[in-house]
Design a protein around this motif. Structure first.
Motif, PDB file in Angstrom:
ATOM      1  N   GLY A   1      -1.163   7.043  -4.459  1.00  0.00           N
ATOM      2  CA  GLY A   1      -3.105   7.168  -4.154  1.00  0.00           C
ATOM      3  C   GLY A   1      -3.637   8.122  -4.707  1.00  0.00           C
ATOM      4  N   ASP A   2      -5.091   8.153  -5.198  1.00  0.00           N
ATOM      5  CA  ASP A   2      -5.885   9.136  -5.794  1.00  0.00           C
ATOM      6  C   ASP A   2      -6.377   9.963  -4.489  1.00  0.00           C
TER       7      ASP A   2
ATOM      8  N   GLN B   1       3.681   1.890  -1.093  1.00  0.00           N
ATOM      9  CA  GLN B   1       4.616   1.942  -2.369  1.00  0.00           C
ATOM     10  C   GLN B   1       3.824   2.587  -3.886  1.00  0.00           C
ATOM     11  N   LEU B   2       2.513   2.400  -3.199  1.00  0.00           N
ATOM     12  CA  LEU B   2       1.631   3.081  -4.378  1.00  0.00           C
ATOM     13  C   LEU B   2       0.800   4.423  -3.773  1.00  0.00           C
TER      14      LEU B   2
ATOM     15  N   ALA C   1      -4.655   3.016  -0.697  1.00  0.00           N
ATOM     16  CA  ALA C   1      -3.464   3.978  -0.938  1.00  0.00           C
ATOM     17  C   ALA C   1      -4.138   5.148  -0.803  1.00  0.00           C
ATOM     18  N   ASP C   2      -5.554   5.193  -2.210  1.00  0.00           N
ATOM     19  CA  ASP C   2      -6.648   6.154  -2.169  1.00  0.00           C
ATOM     20  C   ASP C   2      -7.045   6.703  -1.383  1.00  0.00           C
TER      21      ASP C   2
ATOM     22  N   ASP D   1      -8.381  -3.520  -1.951  1.00  0.00           N
ATOM     23  CA  ASP D   1      -6.858  -3.675  -2.009  1.00  0.00           C
ATOM     24  C   ASP D   1      -6.215  -2.538  -1.897  1.00  0.00           C
ATOM     25  N   PRO D   2      -4.404  -2.862  -2.071  1.00  0.00           N
ATOM     26  CA  PRO D   2      -3.588  -2.202  -1.638  1.00  0.00           C
ATOM     27  C   PRO D   2      -3.746  -0.762  -2.160  1.00  0.00           C
ATOM     28  N   GLN D   3      -4.389  -0.832  -3.940  1.00  0.00           N
ATOM     29  CA  GLN D   3      -4.652   0.722  -4.293  1.00  0.00           C
ATOM     30  C   GLN D   3      -5.227   1.196  -3.727  1.00  0.00           C
ATOM     31  N   THR D   4      -6.458   0.863  -3.604  1.00  0.00           N
ATOM     32  CA  THR D   4      -8.201   1.320  -2.974  1.00  0.00           C
ATOM     33  C   THR D   4      -7.216   2.242  -1.630  1.00  0.00           C
TER      34      THR D   4
ATOM     35  N   ASN E   1     -10.148   9.103  -6.022  1.00  0.00           N
ATOM     36  CA  ASN E   1     -11.064   8.187  -5.589  1.00  0.00           C
ATOM     37  C   ASN E   1     -11.233   7.739  -4.329  1.00  0.00           C
TER      38      ASN E   1
ATOM     39  N   THR F   1       0.520  -1.346  -0.128  1.00  0.00           N
ATOM     40  CA  THR F   1      -0.447  -0.002   0.457  1.00  0.00           C
ATOM     41  C   THR F   1       0.838   1.416   0.038  1.00  0.00           C
TER      42      THR F   1
END
Length: 106
Positions: free
Chosen positions: A32-33, A29-30, A96-97, A91-94, A36, A27
Motif C-alpha cells: 500500500g501507499d 498481497q499488495l 491496500a493504500d 479496488d484492491p490497490q486502493t 494515496n 488486497t
C-alpha cells in the motif's frame, strides 16, 4: 500430545486465512501507499472520521491497527455493518493504500 496442541493451534491460526474472500486476499498481497491512502481517506472518510482521523460521527482511528487486524479493517470498510458506516469496496490497490494510511496513524 504436544504435537496435537501444535496442530490445533496451527489450524486455528491458518484456517481463517484460507477461507478469506478473494478481495481480501488480493488486497493483502499488495503493497500500500500511505500517501494515496491519505488522499482516499480525506475524500471519502474524513467527513465522519475527521480530517486528522480524530473521530467525529465515526470513531477515532488512531491506533486502530492495534485494535483490529488488516482482515478485520477490510471487512469493516466493505461491509457497512456498523451504521452509519456505508458499504465501500474500492479496488484492491486502493484498499491496500487505505490500510497503509491507517498503519501510518500514530
Amino acid at each position: 500430545m504436544a504435537g496435537l496442541a501444535v496442530l490445533i493451534f496451527s489450524l486455528a491460526v491458518l484456517l481463517p486465512g484460507l477461507h478469506s474472500d478473494p478481495y481480501t486476499r488480493a488486497t493483502l498481497q499488495l503493497p500500500g501507499d500511505a500517501g494515496n491512502g491519505g488522499r482516499l481517506f480525506r475524500l471519502n472518510c474524513a467527513g465522519c472520521h475527521g480530517l486528522a482521523a480524530q473521530g467525529l460521527v465515526g470513531p477515532n482511528l488512531h491506533g486502530v491497527v492495534q485494535r483490529k487486524n488488516d482482515r478485520q479493517l477490510i471487512q469493516q470498510v466493505v461491509s457497512g455493518r456498523t451504521p452509519p458506516m456505508p458499504r465501500f469496496q474500492p479496488d484492491p490497490q486502493t484498499m491496500a493504500d487505505l490500510l497503509a494510511f491507517l498503519h501510518s496513524l500514530p
